[in-house]
Design a protein around this motif. Structure first.
Motif, PDB file in Angstrom:
ATOM      1  N   UNK A  10     -44.360  15.741  31.651  1.00 32.96           N
ATOM      2  CA  UNK A  10     -44.641  14.429  31.088  1.00 32.96           C
ATOM      3  C   UNK A  10     -45.113  14.599  29.649  1.00 32.96           C
ATOM      4  N   UNK A  11     -44.892  13.568  28.842  1.00 30.55           N
ATOM      5  CA  UNK A  11     -45.272  13.628  27.427  1.00 30.55           C
ATOM      6  C   UNK A  11     -46.076  12.387  27.062  1.00 30.55           C
ATOM      7  N   UNK A  12     -47.254  12.616  26.494  1.00 26.73           N
ATOM      8  CA  UNK A  12     -48.051  11.511  25.961  1.00 26.73           C
ATOM      9  C   UNK A  12     -47.583  11.182  24.550  1.00 26.73           C
ATOM     10  N   UNK A  13     -47.295   9.900  24.311  1.00 29.12           N
ATOM     11  CA  UNK A  13     -46.916   9.419  22.994  1.00 29.12           C
ATOM     12  C   UNK A  13     -47.897   8.322  22.585  1.00 29.12           C
ATOM     13  N   UNK A  14     -48.056   8.136  21.258  1.00 28.68           N
ATOM     14  CA  UNK A  14     -49.023   7.148  20.769  1.00 28.68           C
ATOM     15  C   UNK A  14     -48.378   6.220  19.739  1.00 28.68           C
ATOM     16  N   UNK A  15     -47.407   5.390  20.160  1.00 32.34           N
ATOM     17  CA  UNK A  15     -46.774   4.466  19.212  1.00 32.34           C
ATOM     18  C   UNK A  15     -47.726   3.351  18.781  1.00 32.34           C
ATOM     19  N   UNK A  16     -47.535   2.917  17.537  1.00 36.28           N
ATOM     20  CA  UNK A  16     -48.350   1.828  17.012  1.00 36.28           C
ATOM     21  C   UNK A  16     -47.661   0.475  17.186  1.00 36.28           C
ATOM     22  N   UNK A  17     -46.394   0.405  16.795  1.00 35.06           N
ATOM     23  CA  UNK A  17     -45.669  -0.867  16.872  1.00 35.06           C
ATOM     24  C   UNK A  17     -44.254  -0.707  17.398  1.00 35.06           C
ATOM     25  N   UNK A  18     -43.764   0.528  17.448  1.00 38.44           N
ATOM     26  CA  UNK A  18     -42.391   0.752  17.914  1.00 38.44           C
ATOM     27  C   UNK A  18     -42.311   2.095  18.632  1.00 38.44           C
ATOM     28  N   UNK A  19     -41.451   2.129  19.641  1.00 35.95           N
ATOM     29  CA  UNK A  19     -41.167   3.368  20.363  1.00 35.95           C
ATOM     30  C   UNK A  19     -39.663   3.572  20.345  1.00 35.95           C
ATOM     31  N   UNK A  20     -39.238   4.579  19.612  1.00 39.57           N
ATOM     32  CA  UNK A  20     -37.815   4.894  19.507  1.00 39.57           C
ATOM     33  C   UNK A  20     -37.637   6.368  19.835  1.00 39.57           C
TER      34      UNK A  20
END
Length: 263
Positions: free
Chosen positions: A63-73
Motif C-alpha cells: 500500500x502507498x500513502x499519498x498526500x494530495x492537496x487538490x488533485x490526485x493523478x
C-alpha cells in the motif's frame, strides 16, 4: 513451472479532484510473489510528495500513502510474468481445521461483507454433502447459474447476504458470496484484488482464494478471469481490505481506466 508462463501488460490511470487536502491509501501495484514476477514497473503520482510504502494485508502486496492537496493523478504501468500452476479444484482435499496455519484461521470467520453465520444454514444445506474442492466448485457453479452480472446493482455497503437475495451484482459481490458460502462449510476463503485480461468492463477485478490441500487457490465465480493469467494485487477478509483507493476525506472522480493485455 508452467511450460508457457503468461505475461501481462498493465496500465492504470486515475484522475480525481479533492475539495480539501486528504490522506489517501492506495493499493494498485501488482504484488511480488513466488508465482508472479514484476519484470517492469513505473508509478507516476503527478508531482505529489514521495509516497510512503507499507506492507498490505497479510504481507501480500504493498500500500502507498499519498498526500494530495487538490488533485490526485496517478499513472501506473507494469509487466508481470505469471508462473502459477493451476490444478482442478475437485482433486483437492480440505485440511482439518485443527491443522490450519495460524494466518488462515481469520478467513473462516465472519467479516464486514461476509456474514458467514447468517448464511451458514443455507450453505450447509446446499453444499454440506460435498467435501473439499468439490464443494468449492459446486458453490462457484451455483453462483454462476443463479446470479446476473449487473453493473451498478450494488453499492459500497452491499454484503453477501444482500447478493444472495438479490441474485445480481458485480465482481466483488460474486467474490463476497463465494467466500461466505465456502467459509460457512469450514474452508478458509479470502477476497483477492487482481488484474486479468478479458474482464468486462475492464477494471480492478475481485475474485477469491480458497485454502485446500495446504495452499491457496484462485477461484473466480464470475468466470471472467483465468487463474493462470491473473496478477494478484492484494488479499483480505473482504473488500474493505483490498480497496484500490481509501480516501480519508472526499474526492470527485474525473477519469479512471484499467487496461490488462496478454503479451
Amino acid at each position: 513451472m508452467p511450460a508457457n508462463p503468461q505475461r501481462l501488460a498493465i496500465t492504470v490511470t486515475l484522475d480525481y479532484t479533492l475539495p480539501c487536502p486528504a490522506s489517501v491509501l492506495m493499493q494498485i501495484a501488482a504484488a511480488r510473489l513466488p508465482d508472479q514476477q514484476v519484470t517492469m514497473e513505473t508509478l507516476d503520482i503527478g508531482g505529489l510528495p514521495p509516497a510512503i510504502h507499507v506492507a498490505a494485508h497479510g504481507g501480500i502486496g504493498e500500500r502507498s500513502w499519498l498526500t494530495p492537496q487538490s488533485a490526485l493523478q496517478v499513472f501506473y504501468q507494469a509487466e508481470v510474468e505469471i508462473t502459477r500452476e493451476v490444478v482442478p479444484l475437485a482433486n483437492l482435499f480440505a485440511d482439518a481445521l485443527t491443522v490450519l496455519p495460524a494466518d488462515a484461521i481469520e478467513y473462516l470467520l465472519p467479516s464486514r461483507y461476509c456474514p458467514v453465520d447468517t448464511l451458514h444454514a443455507a450453505s450447509m444445506e446446499m453444499f454440506g454433502n460435498l467435501a473439499g474442492g468439490a464443494a468449492v466448485e459446486a458453490a462457484c457453479d451455483w453462483i454462476g447459474s443463479h446470479l446476473c452480472y449487473v453493473p451498478g446493482a450494488s453499492h459500497g455497503g452491499t454484503t453477501a447476504i444482500d447478493t444472495f437475495h438479490s441474485r445480481e451484482g458485480v465482481c466483488r459481490d460474486y467474490a463476497h458470496l463465494l467466500v461466505t458460502l465456502v467459509r460457512a462449510i469450514g474452508i478458509p476463503a479470502r477476497v483477492v484484488s487482481a488484474y486479468a485480461p478479458g474482464v468486462n468492463p475492464p477494471d480492478f477485478h475481485a475474485l477469491a482464494q480458497v485454502w485446500l490441500a495446504g495452499d491457496w487457490h484462485l477461484v473466480d465465480a464470475t468466470g471472467m478471469a483465468d487463474p493462470a493469467q491473473t496478477a494478484i494485487v492484494g488479499i483480505g477478509r473482504d473488500a474493505a481490505d483490498i480497496s484500490f483507493l481509501t480516501i480519508f476525506g472526499s474526492a470527485e472522480l474525473n477519469a479512471q481506466a484499467v487496461s490488462v493485455v496478454l503479451l
